[in-house]
Enzyme design. Structure first.
Site, PDB file in Angstrom:
ATOM      1  N   HIS A  54       0.658  -1.168  -0.131  1.00 44.70           N
ATOM      2  CA  HIS A  54       0.025   0.087   0.055  1.00 44.70           C
ATOM      3  C   HIS A  54       1.063   1.008  -0.069  1.00 44.70           C
ATOM      4  CE1 HIS A  54      -3.743   2.059   0.633  1.00 44.70           C
ATOM      5  NE2 HIS A  54      -3.131   2.765   1.518  1.00 44.70           N
ATOM      6  N   HIS A 100     -10.706   2.743  -0.798  1.00 43.78           N
ATOM      7  CA  HIS A 100     -10.853   2.407   0.525  1.00 43.78           C
ATOM      8  C   HIS A 100     -11.874   1.180   0.677  1.00 43.78           C
ATOM      9  CE1 HIS A 100     -10.392   4.373   4.658  1.00 43.78           C
ATOM     10  NE2 HIS A 100      -9.202   4.199   4.085  1.00 43.78           N
TER      11      HIS A 100
END
Ligand SMILES: Nc1ncnc2c1ncn2[C@@H]1O[C@H](COP(=O)(O)OP(=O)(O)O)[C@@H](O)[C@H]1O
Ligand SMILES: [Mg+2]
Lengths: 761, 244, 81, 81
Positions: A54, A100
């Site tokens: 990430h 998200h």
């Protein structure tokens, strides 16, 4: 530099501990090399989050280089909190998209809400006032109550956060497919405006400058699973903590206003939001970008909970926090602005010249790592890639075995009722899409449009992506996403000026997924090059898989277009009866991967429509020229559902008075279903006043053969959409007709019906 | 104190933490109407020099406890009370209306919308009282298209209060359909008696749920909101020119 | 000390949230549910030595801020911690 | 029978609502207030004859619908009416 390493007691680092931190043995060896010694637990934690997929983009970075990122309009390309393009009048548009996905699956309301909060911070840390939000959502089909629950939760989370902070959500898209049942996607786009020469950046320049922390107090939110797994760590913490972050849009609104005030008073050297990996990533990235070091004292960090360790403080992902760098002497003014807005703030450290991230807890040094070892020095992988075995099977679609559509009347109704196509009003009615009084085209047309007060200009913004196309042919799918986004922007009267992307894929350690990823990037890159729009920001979300099942490759394109004059703003619905309906572009036999094939034949197969970028570009140029000449009354592109769905939408989406149309199509050599429901790209339906017909025709002819144009019919003020199809042989004529109210009823109410919501109001 | 007709009026727009339609109102006052908009921070204690006050929409204090409940304690509210006691015009829009209710400038309270969701859409309202400083440029019974954007606009008043409102023409706007019928289906949020806006007994304070500032310009293809700002400004100019 | 405060809609005031919860409970098969009322529950930690003064200040908080007495009732308990 | 259900945020979960209320209480002069946590309070009326089956069904309701157990805890009391 040789600090008292006795204060950094090495830990007995076991292979399990390394594994719990998501690091490979090889990565651990690199850590040893960077440090010249063993890390302690805190340092291990820092590497672990910073080298996670990430934060580090370790699997994707090498491939993202393929994107064109330059152009005369680019003010800030990829690498900062967000990208920025010049839009004239001394202004820049700052925008980015972010995912998200996983948090929204765990807790849809808060997951989606904090997603909105995160992307907003990326924009206002650049000094820009956010003026528009969009979102791209993917869910499983609505016959499952779990999927309904996810959709409702995500939409209300987005609504709550965006409405409360007062940034309008002006558009987006939603697609349903069971592949997303266990892995929904929530991608949020935000755009802000800033004076071009006031752009702020995430820099930590100037030895001796002060580092300030502002915003929410730090709690133990979202600390990596690794914390929980490490026994020595659990002692202080009570029960197993949920890993859910709770959003605070009110606090973020205060932060937003405070940040714009810092800018106005010229108080900052740099600023960065604390996103994933919180304090760690913000400080490392700022230092690494500037070639400096940062020294922080965690004891000075405002905290919400007692007994937090340095490890926890550094890795916390509490929301609504930022890190600032200010020259000595200016910190008082910064603190003053924070007091005014009621925001917690503290000086927590300083910029150094030694290139180290040095963390203290009071007098004690608890971590010391070269900043660029963590940021720039992160591992990069060129992971193996190969087309999957199943690819040919997916692409094979024998049209001879596929019965042509029999009842086109019913087929249109079915398509209009498919939640992927039907109206999303139930969703956007929950979003305040008007706050800011800039939204001049509200959700419900091809792109959202916001005016730029005081300039006479406007921006058209859209997000698009078709993951079925990408599954069937990732390269083509990537290009088609760009093409569709550009088409939507053009239909609104804008010239594309910049792109952001959100690349949602499965597990990159699988060669077939990696192949999808690489091919999609190439498709996007080539299309962006062809349309001459740079990619200025983006986000990658990998490991979207559950129980070994990966999602379809889902790259989402966010596109921004500039509308030079307010009177160029164009909407998709028919305006008045008598107008001539034209098709710019050409229908081919494109049935593979269509919504029609899925809804009526339950197949997701075949080759997706073929994108001819030159044709696409010529169509854009043609429509934009006609719009700028003031000849276009409405423009709507053909996308999911094909030509007939497009025409139906043109009839029924008028905000107050739906109109009818009388259409004549000639079938030529096409299958009937391809003619009506095929998804050939590069097609736009426009209407013009009858009086302008000759001039328009001439204008299009002057553009050459690359722009096919055909007259489809005329807008009527009846309640009927009538379509006559002329077959290859003149005796072969078919008539179809629908009351517009019936089409409208199906299109408007389908989503609510599937959600079991009573629409009596 | 005399003001000439062409002197710009001074309109104070209160900024509470979490206000987010403050700048929208200022834009209409200054760019569209050509008067002076002053953003006033809620910590201020005076509204001196202002000809009228607007409490804008938004989510003051996040509306975390109840809409408007915390904002009403801001220091500026005392100054506004005094201002309105002296007859000054006060316009509360959306969250501003909610604050006026909590602060007791207007009677009643807001409940959640009956369908429990935030609603952003155009509504129609009927002007029930066109003899107020905020509506006198409208025709009595005129139907206005005005957008709403709220989750708690379900107005409630107890029966006694409600009859008083009805009896004294304090109901200024009612939700209605396109043709002016105040029906249940045209009531977006469940408000009692379809109430969309009320004034106080003296007539100088108006609370309204829809957002007139969002439809006061040509570019929105709906300028009905302009009427409300225009009414307010004309009544102020009328008053001051009388005073000259 | 700690106060537990319960805020509920006044009797007779329509409670759309409660009604929605009731309906979905019925839909989920909890047929026995006849009525649901939804309110707020606050826990307030505060330093105060005397129970009496604590009482009066909690009551004060409720009337001034925590409840809107036009539509809501409140109730509280004080627990010594 | 009647159930009173208390739903509160789990320990350690950030409670912005509670924080806003605490700050405004302090602002209003209630300086003694140190922390506020905000939760929900539900009253559920239902027909059930046996306390035991009532218990299990209330618990079920909480887990299934009323509380979001990812971030919330719940507690209930059953009162015979
Ligand atoms: N998640 C969403 N949020 C806000 N608006 C949405 C959302 N999904 C769809 N819309 C709006 O609904 C309309 C139709 O969407 P879509 O069918 O995706 O348009 P297109 O095919 O032209 O891209 C657009 O105006 C879009 O902005
Ligand atoms: Mg479109």
């Amino acid at each position: 530099m040789t600090q008292d390493t006795a204060a950094l007691p090495p830990l007995n680092i076991s292979p399990e501990l390394i594994q719990q931190h998501g690091l490979s043995e090889e990565e651990y060896q690199q850590i040893l090399k960077h440090l010249g010694r063993e890390p302690n637990l805190t340092e291990l934690g820092v590497f672990s989050v910073m080298w996670s997929e990430h934060c580090s983009y370790k699997s994707s970075r090498v491939h993202l280089k393929r994107f064109p990122t330059e152009g005369p309009q680019v003010v800030q390309g990829p690498g900062e909190n967000a990208g920025a393009v010049d839009i004239g009048d001394g202004l820049a548009a700052v925008f980015k998209m972010e995912s998200h996905n996983h948090p929204s699956f765990i807790e849809p309301f808060q997951g989606a809400a904090t997603g909105v909060g995160g992307i907003l911070r990326d924009i206002f840390t650049m000094g820009a006032r956010p003026i528009a939000l969009l979102n791209s959502l993917r869910f499983g089909e609505l016959d499952s109550s779990q999927n309904q629950h996810l959709l409702k939760g995500v939409v209300s989370g987005i609504s709550w956060y965006g409405n409360c902070i007062g940034v309008p959500t002006i558009g987006g898209e939603i697609t349903f497919n069971d592949i997303y049942s266990k892995n929904p996607l929530v991608n949020v786009f935000c755009l802000g405006i800033v004076k071009k020469d006031c752009l702020l950046r995430g820099l930590a320049k100037g030895e001796g400058n002060q580092v300030l922390y502002i915003g929410a107090k730090t709690g133990r939110d979202g600390i990596h699973g690794a914390t929980m797994a490490s026994g020595s760590f659990d002692d202080a913490s009570e029960k197993k903590r949920p890993n859910v972050q709770v959003g605070d849009p009110f606090l973020e609104k205060l932060l937003l206003e405070a940040c714009l005030e810092f800018l106005e008073q010229d108080l900052l050297v740099g600023i960065q939001d604390m996103g994933a990996a919180g304090l760690t990533s913000s400080s490392c990235e700022m230092a690494s970008r500037s070639g400096t070091g940062i020294e922080l004292d965690v004891a000075k960090v405002p905290r919400r909970e007692p007994n937090m360790t340095p490890y926890e403080i550094l890795l916390s992902e509490s929301q609504e926090r930022m890190l600032l760098v200010a020259q000595p002497g200016k910190e008082e003014a910064v603190l003053g602005v924070c007091r005014k807005w009621g925001i917690d703030a503290a000086v927590v450290g300083k910029v150094t010249d030694d290139g180290l991230l040095r963390i203290r807890e009071g007098d004690q040094i608890v971590a010391e790592i070269p900043a660029n070892a963590i940021a720039e020095g992160a591992p990069r992988y060129e992971r193996p890639s190969a087309p999957p075995q199943y690819q040919e099977l997916l692409q094979a679609l024998n049209l001879d075995m596929l019965p042509d559509v029999k009842d086109a009347t019913d087929a249109l109704l079915q398509l209009l009722g498919s939640p992927t196509i039907s109206s999303k009003r139930w969703v956007y009615r929950q979003y305040d899409y008007m706050v800011g009084t800039n939204t001049v085209v509200c959700p419900g047309s091809d792109a959202g449009v916001v005016r730029l007060k005081g300039t006479g200009k406007a921006l058209a913004i859209t997000t698009d992506g078709n993951s079925r196309y990408c599954l069937l042919h990732p390269y083509m799918g990537g290009g088609l996403a760009v093409a569709e986004a550009a088409r939507n922007v053009v239909c609104s009267g804008a010239k594309p000026v910049g792109v952001t992307d959100c690349l949602n894929f499965g597990n990159p350690e699988r060669p077939d997924i990696m192949w999808q990823f690489i091919m999609a990037i190439e498709g996007i890159a080539d299309a962006c090059r062809a349309f001459d729009v740079p990619v200025v920001s983006g986000n990658v979300s990998l490991y979207n898989e559950t129980n070994g099942l990966s999602i379809y490759p889902t790259p989402i394109i966010g596109m921004v277009g500039l509308i030079e004059r307010e009177d160029h703003i164009t909407t998709q619905w028919f305006k008045q009866s008598g107008d001539i309906i034209l098709l710019i572009g050409e229908t081919r036999e494109d049935i593979g991967g269509t919504e029609y094939l899925k809804v009526l034949h339950s197949r997701e197969q075949g080759m997706p429509p073929w994108l001819d970028v030159e044709r696409e570009q010529a169509v854009h140029h043609c429509v934009l020229t006609l719009i700028q000449k003031g000849w276009v009354e409405s423009a709507h592109d053909c996308s999911e559902g094909g030509l007939l769905v497009t025409l139906a939408e043109c009839c029924l989406t008028h905000p107050s008075t739906p109109l009818g149309a009388k259409i004549t199509l000639s079938q030529e050599r096409l299958r009937f279903d391809a003619l009506l429901f095929g998804e050939s790209p590069s097609r736009i339906v426009i209407t013009i006043k009858e009086d302008n017909f000759t001039q328009v025709k001439q204008c299009i002819q002057d553009m050459g053969s690359k722009v096919p144009m055909s007259v489809l019919g005329q807008v009527t003020d009846t309640n009927q959409l009538t379509v006559t199809v002329q077959g290859e042989h003149s005796q072969n004529v078919r008539h179809m007709s629908w009351p517009v109210t019936e089409l409208a009823d199906r299109w408007h109410n389908s989503l609510e019906q599937q959600l079991g919501i009573d629409q009596s109001s | 104190m005399g003001k000439k007709r062409h002197d710009p009026l001074n309109i104070g727009i209160i900024v509470f933490p979490g206000s987010n339609c403050d700048r929208d109102c200022a834009h209409v006052v200054s760019e569209v109407m050509g008067h002076a908009a002053h953003l006033i921070w809620h910590q201020e204690r005076t509204v001196q020099g202002m000809d009228a006050i607007i409490l804008p929409g938004g989510f003051s204090y996040g509306d975390y406890l109840r809409t408007g409940s915390i904002a009403r304690f801001s220091p500026i509210m005392e100054a506004i009370l005094e201002f309105s006691n002296q007859g000054g015009l006060v316009l509360g829009i959306c969250n501003g209306f909610q604050i006026l209710l909590e602060a007791g400038f207007l009677p009643g309270a807001m409940l959640r919308n009956t369908d429990l969701s935030f609603i952003c859409e155009d509504t129609y309202v009927r002007v029930e009282n066109a003899a107020t400083p905020f509506t006198h440029t409208c025709k009595p019974g005129q139907i206005l298209k005005l957008p709403i954007a709220h989750a708690e606009g379900n107005y409630y008043a107890d029966p006694v209060t409600l009859s008083a409102l009805q009896a004294t023409a304090q109901i200024v706007f009612r939700y209605c359909d396109k043709d002016g019928h105040a029906t249940t289906t045209s009531n977006p949020n469940g408000s009692i008696d379809n109430i969309a806006g009320i004034r106080n007994a003296q007539g100088n304070v108006l609370g309204i749920m829809p957002h007139p500032e969002r439809c006061a310009e040509e570019i929105f293809r709906n300028q009905n909101g302009h009427l409300i700002f225009e009414s307010m400004l004309i009544s102020l100019l009328g008053k001051t020119s009388l005073a000259v | 000390m700690k106060a537990k405060i319960y805020i509920t809609l006044k009797n007779g005031i329509h409670d759309p949230q409660g009604r929605a919860v009731q309906q979905s409970l019925n839909m989920l098969g909890f047929d026995a549910v006849q009525d649901v009322r939804m309110g707020k529950f606050l826990e307030v930690d505060f330093q105060d030595t005397e129970k009496e003064s604590a009482e009066s200040s909690i009551k004060n908080m409720c009337q001034k801020l925590l409840a809107n007495t036009v539509i809501e009732d409140f109730r509280y308990e004080i627990v010594e911690t």
